[in-house]
Write an enzyme that holds these catalytic residues in place. Structure first.
Site, PDB file in Angstrom:
ATOM      1  CG  HIS A 106      -2.043  -1.006   1.086  1.00 29.14           C
ATOM      2  ND1 HIS A 106      -2.818  -1.404   2.156  1.00 29.14           N
ATOM      3  CD2 HIS A 106      -2.494  -1.718   0.011  1.00 29.14           C
ATOM      4  CE1 HIS A 106      -3.701  -2.312   1.757  1.00 29.14           C
ATOM      5  NE2 HIS A 106      -3.519  -2.518   0.457  1.00 29.14           N
ATOM      6  CB  SER A 174      -9.611  -5.768   9.526  1.00 25.09           C
ATOM      7  OG  SER A 174      -9.498  -5.452   8.139  1.00 25.09           O
ATOM      8  CG  ASN A 198      -5.871 -10.119  14.218  1.00 28.93           C
ATOM      9  OD1 ASN A 198      -5.407  -9.036  14.558  1.00 28.93           O
ATOM     10  ND2 ASN A 198      -6.709 -10.248  13.198  1.00 28.93           N
ATOM     11  CG  LEU A 199      -6.420  -7.232  20.244  1.00 23.29           C
ATOM     12  CD1 LEU A 199      -5.453  -7.594  21.365  1.00 23.29           C
ATOM     13  CD2 LEU A 199      -6.569  -5.715  20.147  1.00 23.29           C
TER      14      LEU A 199
END
Length: 231
Positions: A106, A174, A198-199
């Protein structure tokens, strides 16, 4: 020698003070993405867009790599096979933590891009609405970040790495932004083992062979320790 391809998202940099995007206090709750993260938004109001990224650029320059960034650099240094890091993040915290060859799909906040001739250069802390390109002289300078509706960078290279990997790991993402959200499906189609760190569970969590939950600064170093001990 096992080849590992790692995808990282905003969650790996959150503990370094870089905001995530989609939680209740995320960046997309503070601004409209149509205004600051699309070519159309830039055309409508370049001053606002440049101001937004100028602020993010300064914040990114002040941020320090955390234990998760450092752990991935340690994995690159000590793993017997290849470790490829692909990041959705536009900060340079992986490099600051010691990682090499990071693929920034990105773009990067510390890079500027000429919308006219395609030239890239190191971005100053503050870019003006009519930022001049040092190559063509046109007032077309913009942040070198991929906006919604634009093609991420180096996609062919990323898919080549995925095709030859033995393990795909997703960290702090996400699972909602494509094409990166589809990497786990690509890996599964190629019979590659998959792991999510991941959280909390991502939108595509069910597609992973294994998911480990917790803060990145805890679960990433612990996972790296496991792999390094095996080498």
């Amino acid at each position: 020698m096992e080849k590992i391809v790692i995808l990282t998202g905003a969650g790996i940099s959150a503990e370094s003070g870089m905001g995530t995007f989609r939680d209740k206090d995320g960046l997309w709750t503070q601004v409209r993405l149509e205004d600051v993260a699309t070519p159309e938004g830039f055309a409508r109001n370049p001053a606002m867009v440049q101001e937004f990224y100028n602020f993010r650029r300064v914040k990114a320059a002040e941020a320090k790599p955390n234990a998760a960034h450092v752990a991935l650099a340690r994995l690159q240094a000590h793993h017997a096979g290849e470790v490829v890091i692909v990041t959705q993040n536009v900060d340079a915290l992986h490099e600051a933590g010691g990682a090499a060859g990071v693929i920034h799909m990105h773009g990067r906040l510390d890079s500027a891009l000429c919308a006219g001739c395609g030239h890239r250069w190191h971005a100053p802390d503050t870019m003006a609405p009519d930022e001049a390109c040092p190559a063509c002289g046109g007032p077309f300078g913009r942040p070198d970040v991929v906006w919604f509706g634009e093609m991420p960078y180096r996609m062919g290279e990323i898919y080549d790495h995925l095709a030859s990997a033995d393990l795909f790991v997703s960290i702090g993402t996400s699972g909602e932004v494509y094409p990166a959200a589809g990497f786990v499906q690509e890996a599964r189609a190629n019979d590659i083992r998959t792991l999510e760190l991941n959280l909390e569970r991502s939108a595509g969590s069910r597609l992973f062979h294994e998911t480990r939950l917790g803060p990145a600064t805890e679960i990433v170093p612990a996972w790296v320790d496991e792999l390094v001990r095996r080498n």
